[in-house]
Write a protein that holds these residues in place. Structure first.
Motif, PDB file in Angstrom:
ATOM      1  N   ILE A  95       0.800  -1.222   0.000  1.00 11.03           N
ATOM      2  CA  ILE A  95       0.000   0.000   0.000  1.00 11.03           C
ATOM      3  C   ILE A  95       0.839   1.282   0.000  1.00 11.03           C
ATOM      4  N   ARG A  96       2.062   1.237   0.544  1.00 10.03           N
ATOM      5  CA  ARG A  96       2.891   2.448   0.579  1.00 10.03           C
ATOM      6  C   ARG A  96       4.241   2.259  -0.109  1.00 10.03           C
ATOM      7  N   LEU A  97       4.273   1.433  -1.124  1.00 10.80           N
ATOM      8  CA  LEU A  97       5.537   1.230  -1.835  1.00 10.80           C
ATOM      9  C   LEU A  97       6.086   2.524  -2.422  1.00 10.80           C
ATOM     10  N   LYS A  98       5.209   3.331  -2.991  1.00 17.03           N
ATOM     11  CA  LYS A  98       5.662   4.598  -3.581  1.00 17.03           C
ATOM     12  C   LYS A  98       6.318   5.474  -2.520  1.00 17.03           C
ATOM     13  N   MET A  99       5.705   5.528  -1.335  1.00 17.71           N
ATOM     14  CA  MET A  99       6.266   6.328  -0.253  1.00 17.71           C
ATOM     15  C   MET A  99       7.660   5.831   0.135  1.00 17.71           C
ATOM     16  N   PHE A 100       7.824   4.501   0.209  1.00 19.31           N
ATOM     17  CA  PHE A 100       9.132   3.973   0.585  1.00 19.31           C
ATOM     18  C   PHE A 100      10.178   4.241  -0.489  1.00 19.31           C
ATOM     19  N   SER A 101       9.749   4.351  -1.730  1.00 19.16           N
ATOM     20  CA  SER A 101      10.704   4.725  -2.779  1.00 19.16           C
ATOM     21  C   SER A 101      11.141   6.176  -2.605  1.00 19.16           C
ATOM     22  N   GLU A 102      10.279   6.997  -2.007  1.00 15.96           N
ATOM     23  CA  GLU A 102      10.579   8.414  -1.821  1.00 15.96           C
ATOM     24  C   GLU A 102      11.405   8.693  -0.567  1.00 15.96           C
ATOM     25  N   ILE A 103      11.430   7.743   0.366  1.00 20.19           N
ATOM     26  CA  ILE A 103      12.258   7.954   1.565  1.00 20.19           C
ATOM     27  C   ILE A 103      13.480   7.031   1.563  1.00 20.19           C
ATOM     28  N   HIS A 104      13.669   6.304   0.467  1.00 18.47           N
ATOM     29  CA  HIS A 104      14.784   5.370   0.369  1.00 18.47           C
ATOM     30  C   HIS A 104      16.127   6.074   0.527  1.00 18.47           C
ATOM     31  N   ASP A 105      16.188   7.334   0.089  1.00 18.02           N
ATOM     32  CA  ASP A 105      17.451   8.063   0.141  1.00 18.02           C
ATOM     33  C   ASP A 105      17.910   8.363   1.566  1.00 18.02           C
ATOM     34  N   LEU A 106      17.073   8.125   2.559  1.00 12.81           N
ATOM     35  CA  LEU A 106      17.495   8.301   3.948  1.00 12.81           C
ATOM     36  C   LEU A 106      18.527   7.248   4.342  1.00 12.81           C
ATOM     37  N   GLY A 107      18.520   6.133   3.621  1.00 16.53           N
ATOM     38  CA  GLY A 107      19.526   5.100   3.879  1.00 16.53           C
ATOM     39  C   GLY A 107      19.087   3.985   4.806  1.00 16.53           C
ATOM     40  N   TYR A 108      17.809   3.984   5.219  1.00 16.06           N
ATOM     41  CA  TYR A 108      17.355   2.947   6.147  1.00 16.06           C
ATOM     42  C   TYR A 108      16.649   1.809   5.413  1.00 16.06           C
ATOM     43  N   PRO A 109      17.017   0.579   5.705  1.00 12.82           N
ATOM     44  CA  PRO A 109      16.297  -0.550   5.120  1.00 12.82           C
ATOM     45  C   PRO A 109      14.894  -0.627   5.719  1.00 12.82           C
ATOM     46  N   ALA A 110      14.024  -1.406   5.098  1.00 10.69           N
ATOM     47  CA  ALA A 110      12.645  -1.493   5.578  1.00 10.69           C
ATOM     48  C   ALA A 110      12.112  -2.907   5.424  1.00 10.69           C
ATOM     49  N   LEU A 111      11.245  -3.281   6.359  1.00  5.41           N
ATOM     50  CA  LEU A 111      10.533  -4.551   6.295  1.00  5.41           C
ATOM     51  C   LEU A 111       9.057  -4.245   6.163  1.00  5.41           C
ATOM     52  N   LEU A 112       8.476  -4.623   5.033  1.00  2.93           N
ATOM     53  CA  LEU A 112       7.047  -4.421   4.774  1.00  2.93           C
ATOM     54  C   LEU A 112       6.382  -5.794   4.807  1.00  2.93           C
ATOM     55  N   PHE A 113       5.434  -5.998   5.719  1.00  3.39           N
ATOM     56  CA  PHE A 113       4.847  -7.337   5.837  1.00  3.39           C
ATOM     57  C   PHE A 113       3.328  -7.294   5.826  1.00  3.39           C
ATOM     58  N   ASP A 114       2.743  -8.435   5.481  1.00  2.05           N
ATOM     59  CA  ASP A 114       1.292  -8.603   5.533  1.00  2.05           C
ATOM     60  C   ASP A 114       0.904  -9.034   6.947  1.00  2.05           C
ATOM     61  N   ILE A 115       0.084  -8.234   7.621  1.00  6.24           N
ATOM     62  CA  ILE A 115      -0.402  -8.583   8.951  1.00  6.24           C
ATOM     63  C   ILE A 115      -1.207  -9.885   8.869  1.00  6.24           C
ATOM     64  N   ARG A 116      -1.242 -10.633   9.940  1.00  5.78           N
ATOM     65  CA  ARG A 116      -2.006 -11.888   9.964  1.00  5.78           C
ATOM     66  C   ARG A 116      -3.425 -11.672   9.433  1.00  5.78           C
ATOM     67  N   GLY A 117      -3.891 -12.641   8.653  1.00  2.91           N
ATOM     68  CA  GLY A 117      -5.217 -12.529   8.080  1.00  2.91           C
ATOM     69  C   GLY A 117      -5.287 -11.607   6.875  1.00  2.91           C
TER      70      GLY A 117
END
Length: 302
Positions: A95-117
């Protein structure tokens, strides 16, 4: 008065009361059961669509090893700190992939997961931000053991926003929280949804609160009064960031106002106007939104 007349009058009173009670508890139980269900929407995009390097990973919820959570790991320069993202109800990790592409330059890795269910994770009941605290702690445990991450920042939207507020104080690895459009009182929200989605008047829907609390305890062993993002946010010893639109049509802005009133010192509240609906601050105020969350993330993961 004859015995037969007394019995007749007693039946005239007891039968309507019994019918009312059956309707009350039946409707309360129905609403509660629905609140534990989600609509499965599998992602139609992946990080490669936004030129992000990624790895498909999975891990188990800390409270239940039978629950497997599917995720994307987005590597970056920082090897000790990461962002964990929790999506909203009926949504998924994309849902927020575009946002993470825009903050990628901060240098922090990210874990995006599907909540249970949700998404591709184990199909099970939603944890109502109580049981699925195990999803967040499972994610942190995975990052510690498999990626050598020492500190994390939790980022959640809508349901995920309340989940990260509920979870943060339970794990010392958490150094910051961004909560976009969280709810503060789930019982109130569920009663409001009944009024919004059915012909039942708001006054009557509000009377279902006690029945909903009773039903959740009976159905899943969860005391809905334990769902208190405001209280759990106040336990944190670092500032948090809250985001909400004043015209949100699903989660009233006063939910976030209440959380902010008890938030730790120096917390930030981005309160936008005229978004046009629920969880639309990023869509409608993209530039300012990105600028402010970058500022907050950099301050917390310094």
């Amino acid at each position: 008065m004859s015995q037969y007349l007394k019995l007749f009058l007693k039946k005239r009173v007891l039968i309507p009361i019994s019918i009312i009670l059956v309707i009350y508890f039946g409707l309360s139980f129905y609403v509660t059961v629905l609140s534990f269900q989600s609509i499965i929407n599998v992602h139609e995009e992946n990080p490669a669509d936004y030129k992000l390097q990624f790895e498909e990973v999975q891990f188990n919820a800390s409270d239940n090893s039978d629950i497997t959570l599917q995720a994307w790991w987005l590597p970056n320069k920082n090897e000790k700190q990461a962002i964990i993202f929790a999506h909203g109800i009926d949504a998924n990790r994309s849902i927020r992939l575009k946002m993470f592409s825009e903050i990628h330059d901060l240098g922090y890795p990210a874990l995006l997961f599907d909540i249970r269910g949700h998404g591709e994770s184990t199909k099970t009941k939603v944890g109502l931000t109580v049981k699925d605290i195990g999803d967040i702690n499972g994610a942190i445990a995975y990052l510690k053991s498999e990626k050598n991450i020492e500190e994390v920042l939790l980022f959640g939207t809508s349901y995920g926003a309340s989940l990260v507020l509920q979870s943060a104080y339970t794990n010392d690895a958490v150094q910051g929280v961004v909560a976009d459009a969280p709810f503060n009182n789930l019982v109130e929200l569920l009663a409001g949804e009944v009024a919004r989605r059915t012909p039942i008047p708001p006054f009557i829907a509000n009377q279902l609160r006690h029945g909903i609390i009773w039903s959740a305890e009976l159905y899943e062993g969860i005391d809905l009064r334990d769902i208190n993002p405001e209280k759990n946010a106040s336990k944190l010893n670092y500032p948090i960031m809250l985001i909400q639109c004043s015209d949100d049509d699903r989660i009233p802005v006063d939910h976030v106002d209440e959380i902010y009133a008890k938030a730790p010192t120096n917390s930030t509240y981005l309160r936008y106007d005229n978004c046009g609906g629920h969880d639309l601050a990023y869509t409608e105020y993209t530039s300012n939104y990105i600028k402010e969350i970058k500022k907050y993330i950099s301050a917390q993961l310094n």
